[in-house]
Design a protein around this motif. Structure first.
Motif, mmCIF file in Angstrom:
data_model
loop_
_atom_site.group_PDB
_atom_site.id
_atom_site.type_symbol
_atom_site.label_atom_id
_atom_site.label_comp_id
_atom_site.label_asym_id
_atom_site.label_seq_id
_atom_site.Cartn_x
_atom_site.Cartn_y
_atom_site.Cartn_z
ATOM 1 N N CYS A 180 0.844 -1.195 0.000
ATOM 2 C CA CYS A 180 0.000 0.000 0.000
ATOM 3 C C CYS A 180 0.880 1.245 0.000
ATOM 4 N N GLY A 181 0.442 2.258 -0.716
ATOM 5 C CA GLY A 181 1.207 3.491 -0.795
ATOM 6 C C GLY A 181 0.364 4.710 -0.503
ATOM 7 N N GLU A 182 1.056 5.821 -0.234
ATOM 8 C CA GLU A 182 0.402 7.093 0.051
ATOM 9 C C GLU A 182 0.412 7.959 -1.200
ATOM 10 N N GLY B 239 -5.913 17.190 -4.056
ATOM 11 C CA GLY B 239 -4.698 17.363 -3.279
ATOM 12 C C GLY B 239 -4.764 16.829 -1.870
ATOM 13 N N ARG B 240 -5.795 16.067 -1.552
ATOM 14 C CA ARG B 240 -5.929 15.524 -0.216
ATOM 15 C C ARG B 240 -5.183 14.195 -0.086
#
Length: 452
Positions: free
Chosen positions: A297-299, A305-306
């Motif tokens: 999982c990544g950010e 832009g949230r």
């Protein structure tokens, strides 16, 4: 959804397609001695719900409950105190009912939890990245061996004699279908690990060296020389951690040069549970991330832009072409990963270090006391919360006698290595924060009486 049973014709057609003459042909790999030729004997064909409840309750009462007696069992599964808040939080509806987060717009909570879990595991193991968990430690160990084969394009793995024999068994089972050559053996009942022998055995055909840290006898070794030897021979070092609490006190394997670090996360947030479900940990160097099994999982940010979370890598056969997949891992114990992450969050880095310190201190007190028992020798020179005793006589009957007296003394090496006469006197003793001074004295007193 309606249940649509298959007809006999449907079954015959399906068997014909795969070349099987009967359903029994699908179970030829199961030893005949383990197969039933009819209903379970001595079991009634039917009973009322009330009768079944009473019978099962009576059977359950025959178990010795871990929390009610002096408990020193370990060897891959450990009794630690799990805060009540862990169980409370994992039963929240948004977690308990969540499945694989295919749609990130409605699975942000699950994705964020897995992202935090990966961060915690990577920091704990000392690796650049970690995946969103595996089934358990043993399957994670095998997946690491398969990953090493893909990276090095070699097919021989050296397995430390100190690697848990159940992990070795899983690896051998899987290697039957991949052609990997696994070289291993049983440990010696000495304070020395086999790091030097492993270094001497690395050659041009070696894909990886697999070493447990601390090992099955509780021994702790510096993995740096082994990592350097692997690197010099273009092989990978795989470190296996079955007791993650140890990394609150010991240097992380990744910091010593391990290319892949795997392990069992059961100690944090997950009870003993009769052996499962547990949660496998898997981390590696960043340059190998695309060969890592499972999912990551990544950010990211959304169109406004949230901050948001997504599945960044999913190299399993469920998501991509089967022949391109790194693994067939399609489901994991996500709830156990959540429990692990909550427990880690409650502890924090300082709390984990304190917990590790308590474990080690109690283990040292136990080792010192048990060393005073006539005929008992502690073989370890270094250990965390687990060490091995040489009882001077076969350990299995001693363990059974102590259990009858209400003391669960540890795991006999004769049980783990049946047929290895040189290990028959060995007893692996685990001491966690749940052990009291009274428990230690009860074990020492009972051992003194039984060994006399």
């Amino acid at each position: 959804m309606r249940y649509l049973p298959l007809t006999p014709t449907d079954r015959s057609e399906m068997l014909a397609v795969i070349g099987a003459s009967s359903i029994d042909d699908l179970f030829v790999d199961v030893p005949e001695s383990a197969r039933l030729d009819g209903p379970v004997r001595d079991l009634p064909l039917h009973a009322s719900e009330l009768a079944v409840e009473r019978h099962m309750t009576a059977l359950a009462r025959r178990n010795t409950v871990a929390g009610e007696v002096p408990f020193f069992l370990g060897a891959g599964a450990y009794r630690h105190h799990v805060p009540a808040s862990v169980d409370h939080l994992i039963q929240r509806g948004e977690f308990l009912t969540a499945y694989t987060p295919y749609q990130p717009e409605i699975a942000q909570g699950t994705l964020q939890m897995l992202f935090e879990f990966q961060t915690q595991v990577a920091r704990l193991l000392g690796t650049d990245v970690a995946n969103a968990s595996m089934y358990d430690g043993s399957t994670a160990c095998w997946e690491a061996i398969g990953m090493a084969r893909r990276i090095t394009r070699r097919g021989k793995a050296l397995l430390s004699s100190g690697l848990h024999p159940h992990y070795v068994s899983v690896a051998k089972t899987m290697a039957r279908y991949t052609g990997d050559l696994l070289e291993t053996g049983a440990p010696a009942l000495t304070a020395q690990t086999d790091v030097d022998q492993l270094i001497a055995s690395i050659d041009a055909d070696t894909s990886c060296v697999v070493v447990q840290y601390p090992d099955i006898l509780g021994r702790v070794a510096d993995l740096t020389p082994l990592a350097e030897a692997c690197q010099a021979n273009k092989a990978l070092l795989i470190a296996v951690v079955t007791e993650p609490v140890a990394l609150g006190a010991l240097r992380a394997p990744g910091e010593m040069g391990a290319d892949i670090v795997v392990g069992e996360g059961q100690s944090l947030g997950v009870g003993l549970q009769f052996g499962g479900p547990y949660v496998g940990l898997f981390g590696c160097k960043d340059k190998y991330v695309r060969q890592m099994p499972g999912r990551l999982c990544g950010e990211t940010v959304d169109a406004d832009g949230r901050r948001g979370f997504v599945l960044t890598l999913s190299t399993r056969e469920q998501h991509i072409r089967r022949e391109k997949a790194t693994s067939n891992i399609c489901t994991n114990s996500g709830l156990c990963a959540l429990a692990f992450s909550i427990h880690m969050t409650l502890l924090g880095e300082a709390g984990l270090r304190r917990l590790a310190g308590i474990n080690h201190a109690m283990a040292c007190r136990a080792a010192d006391r048990l060393a005073q028992v006539p005929g008992v020798r502690v073989i370890n020179q270094a250990f965390f919360n687990e060490f091995t005793l040489d009882l001077g006589q076969e350990a299995r009957p001693v363990v059974r006698t102590l259990a009858e007296r209400g003391v669960l003394a540890g795991v006999s090496l004769g049980r783990l290595y049946p047929g290895e006469a040189a290990l028959a006197n060995g007893l692996v003793v685990a001491v966690t924060e749940t052990v009291t001074d009274e428990d230690i004295e009860a074990l020492a007193t009972a051992l003194t009486e039984v060994l006399a």
